[in-house]
Design an enzyme around this catalytic site. Structure first.
Site, PDB file in Angstrom:
ATOM      1  N   ASN A  90      13.886   3.772   4.642  1.00 60.84           N
ATOM      2  CA  ASN A  90      12.947   2.726   5.052  1.00 60.84           C
ATOM      3  C   ASN A  90      11.820   3.358   5.858  1.00 60.84           C
ATOM      4  O   ASN A  90      12.070   4.211   6.715  1.00 60.84           O
ATOM      5  CB  ASN A  90      13.659   1.686   5.920  1.00 60.84           C
ATOM      6  CG  ASN A  90      12.716   0.563   6.341  1.00 60.84           C
ATOM      7  OD1 ASN A  90      12.214  -0.191   5.504  1.00 60.84           O
ATOM      8  ND2 ASN A  90      12.452   0.463   7.633  1.00 60.84           N
ATOM      9  N   HIS A 142       9.031   2.600   8.654  1.00 61.22           N
ATOM     10  CA  HIS A 142       8.835   1.608   9.718  1.00 61.22           C
ATOM     11  C   HIS A 142       7.628   2.007  10.553  1.00 61.22           C
ATOM     12  O   HIS A 142       7.439   3.195  10.853  1.00 61.22           O
ATOM     13  CB  HIS A 142      10.089   1.528  10.591  1.00 61.22           C
ATOM     14  CG  HIS A 142       9.949   0.592  11.736  1.00 61.22           C
ATOM     15  ND1 HIS A 142       9.889  -0.774  11.565  1.00 61.22           N
ATOM     16  CD2 HIS A 142       9.826   0.803  13.069  1.00 61.22           C
ATOM     17  CE1 HIS A 142       9.748  -1.356  12.745  1.00 61.22           C
ATOM     18  NE2 HIS A 142       9.704  -0.414  13.669  1.00 61.22           N
ATOM     19  N   LYS A 145      13.738  -7.961   4.725  1.00 63.35           N
ATOM     20  CA  LYS A 145      15.093  -8.519   4.833  1.00 63.35           C
ATOM     21  C   LYS A 145      16.045  -7.395   5.210  1.00 63.35           C
ATOM     22  O   LYS A 145      15.872  -6.258   4.776  1.00 63.35           O
ATOM     23  CB  LYS A 145      15.541  -9.119   3.496  1.00 63.35           C
ATOM     24  CG  LYS A 145      14.873 -10.443   3.162  1.00 63.35           C
ATOM     25  CD  LYS A 145      15.414 -11.581   4.002  1.00 63.35           C
ATOM     26  CE  LYS A 145      14.818 -12.928   3.640  1.00 63.35           C
ATOM     27  NZ  LYS A 145      13.375 -13.032   3.874  1.00 63.35           N
ATOM     28  N   THR A 158       0.830  -1.213   0.000  1.00 61.73           N
ATOM     29  CA  THR A 158       0.000   0.000   0.000  1.00 61.73           C
ATOM     30  C   THR A 158       0.862   1.260   0.000  1.00 61.73           C
ATOM     31  O   THR A 158       0.460   2.286  -0.557  1.00 61.73           O
ATOM     32  CB  THR A 158      -0.978   0.029   1.194  1.00 61.73           C
ATOM     33  OG1 THR A 158      -0.253  -0.006   2.407  1.00 61.73           O
ATOM     34  CG2 THR A 158      -1.955  -1.128   1.137  1.00 61.73           C
TER      35      THR A 158
HETATM   36  N1  LIG Z   1      20.363  -2.851   6.893  1.00 66.03           N
HETATM   37  C1  LIG Z   1      19.056  -2.626   7.115  1.00 66.03           C
HETATM   38  N2  LIG Z   1      18.134  -3.275   6.358  1.00 66.03           N
HETATM   39  C2  LIG Z   1      16.811  -3.008   6.548  1.00 66.03           C
HETATM   40  C3  LIG Z   1      16.398  -2.103   7.568  1.00 66.03           C
HETATM   41  C4  LIG Z   1      17.392  -1.451   8.333  1.00 66.03           C
HETATM   42  O1  LIG Z   1      17.093  -0.610   9.236  1.00 66.03           O
HETATM   43  N3  LIG Z   1      18.708  -1.728   8.081  1.00 66.03           N
HETATM   44  N4  LIG Z   1      15.038  -1.918   7.801  1.00 66.03           N
HETATM   45  C5  LIG Z   1      14.242  -2.895   7.109  1.00 66.03           C
HETATM   46  C6  LIG Z   1      12.973  -3.409   7.509  1.00 66.03           C
HETATM   47  N5  LIG Z   1      12.832  -3.983   8.822  1.00 66.03           N
HETATM   48  C7  LIG Z   1      12.027  -3.247   9.642  1.00 66.03           C
HETATM   49  O2  LIG Z   1      11.853  -2.058   9.469  1.00 66.03           O
HETATM   50  C8  LIG Z   1      13.214  -5.314   9.110  1.00 66.03           C
HETATM   51  C9  LIG Z   1      13.527  -6.180   8.088  1.00 66.03           C
HETATM   52  C10 LIG Z   1      13.863  -7.503   8.377  1.00 66.03           C
HETATM   53  C11 LIG Z   1      13.907  -7.990   9.653  1.00 66.03           C
HETATM   54  C12 LIG Z   1      14.257  -9.405   9.893  1.00 66.03           C
HETATM   55  O3  LIG Z   1      14.424  -9.820  11.011  1.00 66.03           O
HETATM   56  N6  LIG Z   1      14.362 -10.157   8.791  1.00 66.03           N
HETATM   57  C13 LIG Z   1      14.743 -11.545   8.761  1.00 66.03           C
HETATM   58  C14 LIG Z   1      13.768 -12.366   7.930  1.00 66.03           C
HETATM   59  C15 LIG Z   1      12.333 -12.129   8.234  1.00 66.03           C
HETATM   60  C16 LIG Z   1      11.444 -12.712   7.138  1.00 66.03           C
HETATM   61  O4  LIG Z   1      11.939 -13.040   6.056  1.00 66.03           O
HETATM   62  O5  LIG Z   1      10.227 -12.771   7.343  1.00 66.03           O
HETATM   63  C17 LIG Z   1      16.093 -11.663   8.065  1.00 66.03           C
HETATM   64  O6  LIG Z   1      16.522 -10.720   7.371  1.00 66.03           O
HETATM   65  O7  LIG Z   1      16.686 -12.738   8.202  1.00 66.03           O
HETATM   66  C18 LIG Z   1      13.605  -7.122  10.668  1.00 66.03           C
HETATM   67  C19 LIG Z   1      13.263  -5.786  10.397  1.00 66.03           C
HETATM   68  C20 LIG Z   1      14.564  -3.111   5.704  1.00 66.03           C
HETATM   69  N7  LIG Z   1      15.900  -3.626   5.756  1.00 66.03           N
HETATM   70  N1  LIG Z   2       9.813  -3.490   9.904  1.00 67.02           N
HETATM   71  C1  LIG Z   2       9.198  -3.721   8.657  1.00 67.02           C
HETATM   72  C2  LIG Z   2       7.732  -3.441   8.746  1.00 67.02           C
HETATM   73  O1  LIG Z   2       7.061  -3.960   9.592  1.00 67.02           O
HETATM   74  N2  LIG Z   2       7.271  -2.619   7.831  1.00 67.02           N
HETATM   75  C3  LIG Z   2       5.891  -2.255   7.752  1.00 67.02           C
HETATM   76  O2  LIG Z   2       5.182  -3.093   6.903  1.00 67.02           O
HETATM   77  C4  LIG Z   2       4.074  -2.390   6.363  1.00 67.02           C
HETATM   78  C5  LIG Z   2       4.028  -2.631   4.875  1.00 67.02           C
HETATM   79  O3  LIG Z   2       2.822  -2.215   4.367  1.00 67.02           O
HETATM   80  P1  LIG Z   2       2.536  -2.233   2.798  1.00 67.02           P
HETATM   81  O4  LIG Z   2       3.076  -3.547   2.260  1.00 67.02           O
HETATM   82  O5  LIG Z   2       1.058  -2.161   2.702  1.00 67.02           O
HETATM   83  O6  LIG Z   2       3.229  -1.038   2.218  1.00 67.02           O
HETATM   84  C6  LIG Z   2       4.308  -0.912   6.698  1.00 67.02           C
HETATM   85  O7  LIG Z   2       3.464  -0.490   7.732  1.00 67.02           O
HETATM   86  C7  LIG Z   2       5.748  -0.892   7.168  1.00 67.02           C
HETATM   87  O8  LIG Z   2       6.039   0.080   8.112  1.00 67.02           O
END
Ligand SMILES: Nc1nc2c(c(=O)[nH]1)N[C@@H](CN(C=O)c1ccc(C(=O)N[C@@H](CCC(=O)O)C(=O)O)cc1)CN2
Ligand SMILES: NCC(=O)N[C@@H]1O[C@H](COP(=O)([O-])[O-])[C@@H](O)[C@H]1O
Length: 214
Positions: free
Chosen positions: A119, A121, A103, A25
Site C-alpha cells: 500500500n 500512503h 477500505k 494517478t
Molecule cells: N488491512 C489493511 N487494509 C488497508 C491498509 C492497511 O494498512 N491494512 N491500508 C489501506 C489504505 N488506508 C490508508 O492508507 C486506509 C483505508 C481505509 C480506511 C478507512 O477508515 N476506511 C473505512 C471507509 C472509508 C471510506 O469508505 O471512505 C472502512 O474501511 O470502513 C483508512 C485507511 C488500504 N487498506
Molecule cells: N490512506 C489512503 C490514502 O489516503 N491514500 C492516498 O490517496 C492518494 C491516491 O491518489 P491517486 O488516486 O491519484 O493515486 C495517494 O496519495 C495515497 O497515498
C-alpha cells in the site's frame, strides 16, 4: 519471525492488480512504467470498492480489465472480503498494489497473498495513519511530510515499511499544495519500488522489509 525472501518469476511479466478508490494517478504512473518491457510487469486488472472511482474509467480507456466490488452490496464486511478476494484472484496476480484504496483489506484477502500486497500512503508512517495524511501533517506543524510504501498487514497502516520519501512542508502550504508535492514524490517512489520488487524481489522480517539487491 525469520527473514523471508520473496521473488517473482523472471520468465514472464509479473501480473499486477491495482486497487483504487479515486483518481488513480499512482495507477497511471505504474501503467506508464509497464509499457517498457524491461520493467518486467503488466497490470492485469484494476479493482475498486466504488464505481465512482475516476481511475476505473481511465483504466477502461486503456483496455485494462476492471471490476467493482462495493461493500454496500454485501450483508457484512466478511462476505465483502470473500467477494473482493475472488474478484482479484480471477486475474491470478503475483503482486497487488493498493494505491489510494479506501477500505481496510480483510483477513481472507491477506491470507490469499501473504506479504504480496503493498500500500502506498501519503504520510511518513508511523505518523498520520488513516485517510487524511497531508491534512494531519499540516495540523501537526511538521516540517517534513512524505509517502510510505509498506507491506499490508491486518492493521491500518501498520505493516513493515519498504520505502519512504520525504518532502518539505513550506510555511505557506495549504492542503492542496502539500498534497500535490507528496503525490509527485509518492508516484516516483511507487514506480521505482514496484520495479525493484518485480525485478529483484523483497524481504520481510519481524518489523522490517526491504528490497533484494540486483
Ligand atoms: N488491512 C489493511 N487494509 C488497508 C491498509 C492497511 O494498512 N491494512 N491500508 C489501506 C489504505 N488506508 C490508508 O492508507 C486506509 C483505508 C481505509 C480506511 C478507512 O477508515 N476506511 C473505512 C471507509 C472509508 C471510506 O469508505 O471512505 C472502512 O474501511 O470502513 C483508512 C485507511 C488500504 N487498506
Ligand atoms: N490512506 C489512503 C490514502 O489516503 N491514500 C492516498 O490517496 C492518494 C491516491 O491518489 P491517486 O488516486 O491519484 O493515486 C495517494 O496519495 C495515497 O497515498
Amino acid at each position: 519471525m525469520k527473514k523471508r525472501v520473496f521473488t517473482l518469476p523472471d520468465d514472464r511479466p509479473s501480473r499486477l492488480v491495482v486497487l483504487i478508490s479515486g483518481v488513480g494517478t499512482n495507477l497511471q504512473a505504474l501503467y506508464a512504467a509497464t509499457t517498457n518491457a524491461a520493467y518486467g510487469a503488466e497490470i492485469v486488472g484494476v479493482v475498486s470498492d466504488r464505481d465512482t472511482a475516476e481511475g476505473l474509467r481511465w483504466a477502461q480507456s486503456r483496455g485494462i480489465p476492471t471490476a467493482t466490488v462495493c461493500m454496500g452490496d454485501f450483508p457484512d464486511r466478511e462476505s465483502w472480503d470473500v467477494a473482493f478476494t475472488a474478484a482479484v484472484q480471477s486475474w491470478e496476480p503475483d503482486l497487488i498494489v493498493s494505491a489510494g484504496f479506501l477500505k481496510i483489506l480483510g483477513p481472507k484477502f491477506l491470507a490469499q497473498w501473504p506479504s504480496r500486497v503493498v500500500n502506498t500512503h501519503n504520510s511518513l508512517l508511523p505518523s498520520f495513519v488513516g485517510i487524511h495524511g497531508p491534512r494531519d501533517a499540516l495540523r501537526a506543524g511538521v516540517k517534513l511530510a512524505g509517502a510510505t510504501l509498506f507491506i499490508v498487514d491486518p492493521g491500518m497502516d501498520t505493516g513493515p515499511i519498504l520505502a519512504q520519501v520525504a518532502v518539505p512542508v513550506h510555511d505557506d502550504d495549504d492542503l492542496e499544495t502539500l498534497t500535490q508535492r507528496i503525490k509527485v514524490a509518492e508516484r516516483a517512489q511507487l514506480v521505482a519500488s514496484v520495479g525493484r520488487m518485480v525485478q529483484h524481489g523483497w524481504w520481510i522480517d519481524e518489523v522490517r522489509a526491504g528490497f533484494e539487491s540486483d
